[in-house]
Motif scaffolding. Structure first.
Motif, PDB file in Angstrom:
ATOM      1  N   LEU A  58      22.284  44.374  39.008  1.00 12.05           N
ATOM      2  CA  LEU A  58      23.364  44.650  38.056  1.00 12.05           C
ATOM      3  C   LEU A  58      24.439  43.568  38.120  1.00 12.05           C
ATOM      4  CD1 LEU A  58      23.653  48.493  38.639  1.00 12.05           C
ATOM      5  CD2 LEU A  58      22.878  47.381  36.538  1.00 12.05           C
ATOM      6  N   PHE A  59      24.787  43.140  39.338  1.00  9.99           N
ATOM      7  CA  PHE A  59      25.817  42.109  39.479  1.00  9.99           C
ATOM      8  C   PHE A  59      25.362  40.788  38.860  1.00  9.99           C
ATOM      9  CE2 PHE A  59      27.551  38.543  42.003  1.00  9.99           C
ATOM     10  CZ  PHE A  59      28.893  38.682  41.658  1.00  9.99           C
ATOM     11  N   SER A  60      24.083  40.463  39.040  1.00 10.96           N
ATOM     12  CA  SER A  60      23.583  39.183  38.515  1.00 10.96           C
ATOM     13  C   SER A  60      23.543  39.172  36.991  1.00 10.96           C
ATOM     14  CB  SER A  60      22.184  38.901  39.076  1.00 10.96           C
ATOM     15  OG  SER A  60      21.242  39.853  38.597  1.00 10.96           O
ATOM     16  N   HIS A  61      23.616  40.331  36.349  1.00  8.41           N
ATOM     17  CA  HIS A  61      23.577  40.399  34.884  1.00  8.41           C
ATOM     18  C   HIS A  61      24.931  40.814  34.308  1.00  8.41           C
ATOM     19  CE1 HIS A  61      19.275  40.303  35.706  1.00  8.41           C
ATOM     20  NE2 HIS A  61      19.061  40.040  34.434  1.00  8.41           N
ATOM     21  N   GLN A  62      26.005  40.525  35.043  1.00 10.69           N
ATOM     22  CA  GLN A  62      27.314  40.936  34.555  1.00 10.69           C
ATOM     23  C   GLN A  62      27.697  40.206  33.265  1.00 10.69           C
ATOM     24  OE1 GLN A  62      30.424  39.861  37.304  1.00 10.69           O
ATOM     25  NE2 GLN A  62      29.141  38.292  38.221  1.00 10.69           N
ATOM     26  N   GLY A  63      27.153  38.997  33.076  1.00  3.21           N
ATOM     27  CA  GLY A  63      27.426  38.288  31.829  1.00  3.21           C
ATOM     28  C   GLY A  63      26.900  39.042  30.630  1.00  3.21           C
ATOM     29  N   LEU A  64      25.712  39.612  30.758  1.00  2.00           N
ATOM     30  CA  LEU A  64      25.121  40.403  29.678  1.00  2.00           C
ATOM     31  C   LEU A  64      26.003  41.602  29.352  1.00  2.00           C
ATOM     32  CD1 LEU A  64      22.630  40.910  27.837  1.00  2.00           C
ATOM     33  CD2 LEU A  64      21.628  42.192  29.735  1.00  2.00           C
ATOM     34  N   PHE A  65      26.541  42.248  30.389  1.00  2.00           N
ATOM     35  CA  PHE A  65      27.422  43.398  30.180  1.00  2.00           C
ATOM     36  C   PHE A  65      28.733  42.954  29.532  1.00  2.00           C
ATOM     37  CE2 PHE A  65      24.430  45.324  32.971  1.00  2.00           C
ATOM     38  CZ  PHE A  65      24.586  46.694  32.886  1.00  2.00           C
ATOM     39  N   ALA A  66      29.259  41.811  30.002  1.00  2.00           N
ATOM     40  CA  ALA A  66      30.555  41.345  29.499  1.00  2.00           C
ATOM     41  C   ALA A  66      30.507  41.065  28.001  1.00  2.00           C
ATOM     42  CB  ALA A  66      30.985  40.095  30.265  1.00  2.00           C
ATOM     43  N   GLU A  67      29.356  40.638  27.495  1.00  2.00           N
ATOM     44  CA  GLU A  67      29.224  40.379  26.061  1.00  2.00           C
ATOM     45  C   GLU A  67      29.487  41.635  25.233  1.00  2.00           C
ATOM     46  OE1 GLU A  67      25.369  38.795  25.459  1.00  2.00           O
ATOM     47  OE2 GLU A  67      25.778  36.876  26.479  1.00  2.00           O
ATOM     48  N   LYS A  68      29.219  42.792  25.821  1.00  2.97           N
ATOM     49  CA  LYS A  68      29.443  44.064  25.122  1.00  2.97           C
ATOM     50  C   LYS A  68      30.729  44.741  25.583  1.00  2.97           C
ATOM     51  CE  LYS A  68      25.509  43.844  22.914  1.00  2.97           C
ATOM     52  NZ  LYS A  68      25.451  43.701  21.442  1.00  2.97           N
TER      53      LYS A  68
END
Length: 681
Positions: free
Chosen positions: A193-203
């Motif tokens: 989850l931490f490694s994909h925080q950029g994906l979350f930040a986009e939303k």
């Protein structure tokens, strides 16, 4: 409506109690160690009152209180936020943790009286309660993981509380190592989850906030494969904490700790953390049917396997420990078939009667000095209150109407039957089989402990007296060595009722075990909320209040009750009136009995094959050879080269000036010659 500051006080009070006991009372006022108990009880009582306020605030609200998270650490892309996710699931867990902990702390004042580690014990218990409250209140999965590991640390400290006993120290290490195996999967899920925080930040989401993780899973932001692996990682952590197969082996050995520790950590709260985690993340699990089926099958298999082992154990605490594993399997089964509310309802009821069973075991140990049921018997006459409360808890565990276990157990069976399909049918059959075995093993324990004639207690155990009225694998059971689960801080025989400070919490728990199921089903419970109260309370945490969709199933209720009564009847014939001799049954099913008695040889597999052969002799042996042959060999070669090159050069240092002159002349001639041959161009 409870303010956020008051909710933080729920966590802060037991934490402050730990600091006060550890830093002030124990080092400076240890002669007044009883103050530690008073401080701990007062702090947890305050947390319990505030938890009830939280429960009242979330009941009938049908949504989580909208408290924001607060940034604590910002380092580059990491924004670590702390906060409280206050909804019905959090509130009900807060009440269970603080309420059961309060009663057990009161009981501990009598049980631990005179122990040299009295203040240390209450410091650990306060820290554990704070850790468990922090776990269930966390709005951030990383914050939850911090408290998750702190709960594991407290478990290690409390299981090994009597660290001078080898068995207790070994059990503490075993619990710590086995639960870490599951926690590794949980950690991998958090790292993903931490490694994909950029994906979350986009939303506009935070990849570590639980509400955002669930929203991303339900909104399709995470792919199906990612959700599946996240679910497996989270379930691995839950399986370790909740002692699900194959990570169940630590819980029975954890009975080496003081009995109140067993009641609190390994029956009512810590082991329920895994169930809570899967329930909290249920919207994510709901997106992957494969992981839900895995949860259901593991839960159903664990329920039956642990129940069979509870049927053959002689240590009363181990019987109850295997019962805990079995009931946790029921909870996982319910989540796996899509009914997390049913699982939490069973967790809520189970906390009361299971804690009561452990406290009853501690009470009989206080009188007899042993936990071995083969040396008990006849205690009903000398300990009537302990007997009555233990009987009520046993009936509730067996699922006899109208006690609390009846309501939640039948809902587990009903939702499993309603699930349909191969998985639903299989887990329903497993659950039904567990009903019969549960009733048998708990009433086997009751009859062996309280009925018949007293068989000598610790005095007979230490003398190794033969017992002719118990099933045995050998003609004479070996007495438990010092430091085993049947040892205790007080090893003496005093056949009398336990003191009031121990009996009173048992009476309160017995009352809760009687009425908790009825209250949850009562339409007038708490603010006249219509329908199933637990379902209404938890509806903000889950998409559907599925209990209301499962009407009371009369065939399931009557059939399961008949099976439970059959189990009680068989236990009565074998251990009550002894019309059916246990030895004769054991001889008929000898190989099966020995396999179950030796815990399906899983411990032998882990300790003998995996650890001793594969790990020590295999992996560690190869690493040892590599260290000696390769690493040490390279070092020896380098050392030999340095030593011998130095000796060769040293021979040129003769100390004769004429030799040095010849050498310099030869060098100059070589340089000139090289220049003439190759440098002229």
């Amino acid at each position: 409506m409870i303010p956020e500051s008051a909710a933080w006080v729920v966590l802060g009070l037991p934490l402050a109690s730990f600091l006060l006991i550890a830093l002030v009372i124990r080092p400076f006022f240890n002669r007044y160690a009883r103050w530690a108990g008073y401080v701990s009880i007062a702090a947890i009582a305050g947390s319990f009152i505030l938890s009830l306020w939280s429960l009242s605030s979330t009941t009938g609200l049908y949504k989580a209180l909208g408290w924001p998270s607060h940034s604590w650490v910002k380092a580059g892309p990491l924004d670590f936020q702390v906060g409280i996710l206050m909804d019905g699931l959090t509130a009900i867990m807060m009440v269970v943790v603080s309420g059961v902990s309060l009663l057990i702390q009161i009981y501990s004042q009598g049980y631990m009286h005179g122990d040299r580690g009295y203040a240390r014990y209450f410091a650990y218990m306060s820290l554990f309660t704070a850790s468990m409250l922090g776990l269930v209140m966390s709005s951030n999965i990383l914050m939850m993981y911090m408290f998750w590991e702190l709960v594991g640390l407290c478990s290690y400290l409390l299981i090994g509380f009597w660290f001078h006993r080898p068995a207790a120290a070994a059990a503490a290490k075993k619990a710590f190592v086995v639960t870490r195996l599951g926690d590794f999967g949980f950690l991998l899920a958090i790292l993903y989850l931490f490694s994909h925080q950029g994906l979350f930040a986009e939303k506009g989401l935070n990849s570590l906030l639980i509400s955002d993780i669930l929203a991303a899973a339900q909104g399709g932001l995470l792919g199906a494969t990612a959700v599946t692996w996240l679910g497996i990682g989270i379930f691995a952590g839950a399986a370790g904490k909740s002692a699900q197969f194959p990570l169940h082996v630590w819980l029975p050995d954890a009975m080496e700790g003081p009995t109140p520790v067993s009641a609190l950590i390994h029956a009512a709260t810590m082991v329920a953390a895994g169930v809570f985690l899967v329930a909290r993340m249920f919207p994510l699990f709901e997106e992957t049917s494969a992981v839900l089926k895995l949860v259901a099958l593991v839960g159903g298999g664990t329920a039956v396997m642990a129940a069979t082992m509870g049927m053959v154990m002689f240590d009363i605490k181990r019987v109850i420990a295997y019962s805990t594993i079995s009931q946790l399997g029921y909870m996982m089964l319910a989540i796996g078939v899509g009914a997390p509310v049913v699982a939490i309802f069973h967790l809520f009821n189970h906390a009361f009667f299971k804690a009561l069973l452990f406290l009853g075991a501690g009470s009989v140990n206080h009188a007899t000095g042993t936990f071995d049921m083969r040396y008990m018997g006849g205690l009903r006459r000398s300990m009537p209150l302990t007997y009555l409360t233990f009987l009520l808890a046993a009936l509730s565990l067996a699922g006899i109407f109208p006690l609390s276990g009846f309501w939640s157990k039948d809902e587990v069976l009903a939702v499993a039957l309603g699930r349909g399909g191969v998985v639903g049918t299989l887990v329903f059959v497993l659950a039904v089989a567990g009903v019969f075995m549960t009733a048998f093993y708990i009433f086997r324990a009751l009859f062996m402990t309280f009925e018949g004639n007293f068989r000598g207690g610790v005095a007979a155990e230490q003398a190794g007296h033969p017992l002719l009225q118990a099933e045995v694998l050998s003609p004479q059971p070996a007495s438990h060595p010092p430091g085993s689960a049947s040892s205790s801080a007080e090893r003496h025989v005093h056949l009398a009722e336990s003191p009031l400070v121990m009996v009173l919490p048992m009476v309160v728990l017995a009352g809760l075990g009687v009425v908790s199921g009825f209250i949850a089903n009562s339409p007038v419970a708490l603010r006249n909320v219509p329908g199933h109260w637990v379902s209404r309370l938890l509806s903000p945490s889950f998409a559907l209040a599925e209990i209301e969709k499962v009407p009371f199933n009369w065939p399931v209720a009557l059939g399961s009750t008949a099976l439970a009564l059959a189990g009680i009847g068989l236990a009565y014939l074998m251990y009550g009136v002894r019309r059916l001799e246990p030895q004769r049954v054991v001889r008929r099913v000898g190989p099966v009995y020995r396999t179950i008695y030796h815990k399906y040889y899983i411990d032998d597999l882990y300790e003998g094959v995996v650890i001793r052969n594969l790990l020590y002799r295999g992996v560690c042996g190869v690493l040892d050879w590599f260290d000696r042959a390769v690493v040490d060999g390279i070092a020896e070669v380098v050392g030999w080269f340095g030593r011998n090159v130095g000796k060769a050069i040293a021979r040129l240092q003769t100390g004769q000036v004429q030799a040095y002159g010849i050498g310099m002349s030869a060098g100059v001639a070589a340089i000139v010659l090289a220049y003439l041959l190759w440098g002229g161009g």
